[in-house]
Design an enzyme around this catalytic site. Structure first.
Site, mmCIF file in Angstrom:
data_model
loop_
_atom_site.group_PDB
_atom_site.id
_atom_site.type_symbol
_atom_site.label_atom_id
_atom_site.label_comp_id
_atom_site.label_asym_id
_atom_site.label_seq_id
_atom_site.Cartn_x
_atom_site.Cartn_y
_atom_site.Cartn_z
ATOM 1 N N CYS A 8 0.859 -1.183 0.000
ATOM 2 C CA CYS A 8 0.000 0.000 0.000
ATOM 3 C C CYS A 8 0.896 1.233 0.000
ATOM 4 O O CYS A 8 2.112 1.118 -0.138
ATOM 5 C CB CYS A 8 -0.984 -0.006 1.175
ATOM 6 S SG CYS A 8 -0.261 0.270 2.809
ATOM 7 N N ARG A 14 -3.252 -0.606 5.566
ATOM 8 C CA ARG A 14 -3.842 -1.711 4.808
ATOM 9 C C ARG A 14 -2.888 -2.868 4.552
ATOM 10 O O ARG A 14 -3.255 -4.027 4.778
ATOM 11 C CB ARG A 14 -4.417 -1.200 3.487
ATOM 12 C CG ARG A 14 -5.591 -0.263 3.688
ATOM 13 C CD ARG A 14 -6.077 0.311 2.388
ATOM 14 N NE ARG A 14 -5.054 1.178 1.810
ATOM 15 C CZ ARG A 14 -5.094 1.664 0.587
ATOM 16 N NH1 ARG A 14 -6.109 1.373 -0.204
ATOM 17 N NH2 ARG A 14 -4.155 2.466 0.144
ATOM 18 N N ASP A 123 -9.513 2.727 2.058
ATOM 19 C CA ASP A 123 -8.337 3.319 2.712
ATOM 20 C C ASP A 123 -8.760 4.043 3.990
ATOM 21 O O ASP A 123 -9.341 5.134 3.936
ATOM 22 C CB ASP A 123 -7.635 4.283 1.769
ATOM 23 C CG ASP A 123 -6.279 4.724 2.303
ATOM 24 O OD1 ASP A 123 -6.017 4.561 3.512
ATOM 25 O OD2 ASP A 123 -5.488 5.240 1.504
#
Length: 150
Positions: A8, A14, A123
């Site tokens: 990420c 994440r 996100d």
């Protein structure tokens, strides 16, 4: 051994969530010795920082520890080393080109491609919704494991 790298932007939300969820899944299935699982960032912004506290808390809610994890940036050597390089969203996918070129070995994919609905992993840095991110990450990791186990 199957080697997976989750990627990420900063490697503090994440991708570490995916790393540790996947480690937990393979451990619970008794196949952890068959896998090497890690995560990295496309950027340099968070290098050396621990997992973002809300992400760490979300993992802990499910009994998953990410203790000791520090953000690192992906390298070109990662492309040669890992079998699967899994991006959390289309922007990460695009930003990985400096490390993977045009993906000649077809190692790069999106995590949600392993589910019935291809989309970006939510996100939480922008949404603050770690529940939605958990749901995406968990579903993607379960789908990836199913694909790898045939």
């Amino acid at each position: 051994m199957i080697k997976i790298l989750f990627v990420c932007h900063g490697n503090i939300c994440r991708s570490p969530m995916a790393e540790f969820v996947m480690k937990d899944l393979v451990e619970k299935n008794g196949i952890s010795e068959e896998f090497e699982i890690a995560s990295a960032a496309t950027s340099t912004e968070e290098i050396g920082n621990p997992v973002y506290p809300p992400a760490k808390r979300k993992l802990a809610e499910y009994g998953i520890s990410c203790e000791g994890k520090r953000a690192r940036q992906m390298t070109k050597a990662d492309y040669a080393y890992f079998d699967y390089i899994i991006a959390m969203d289309h922007l990460n996918f695009r930003n990985m080109t400096k490390f993977v070129g045009n993906d000649p070995d077809h190692k790069v994919s999106l995590l949600m491609d392993f589910t019935s609905h291809s989309k970006d992993v939510t996100d939480p840095w922008y949404t603050g919704n770690f529940d939605a991110t958990w749901n995406d990450v968990y579903e993607g990791c379960v789908g990836l494991l199913k694909r790898l186990n045939g």
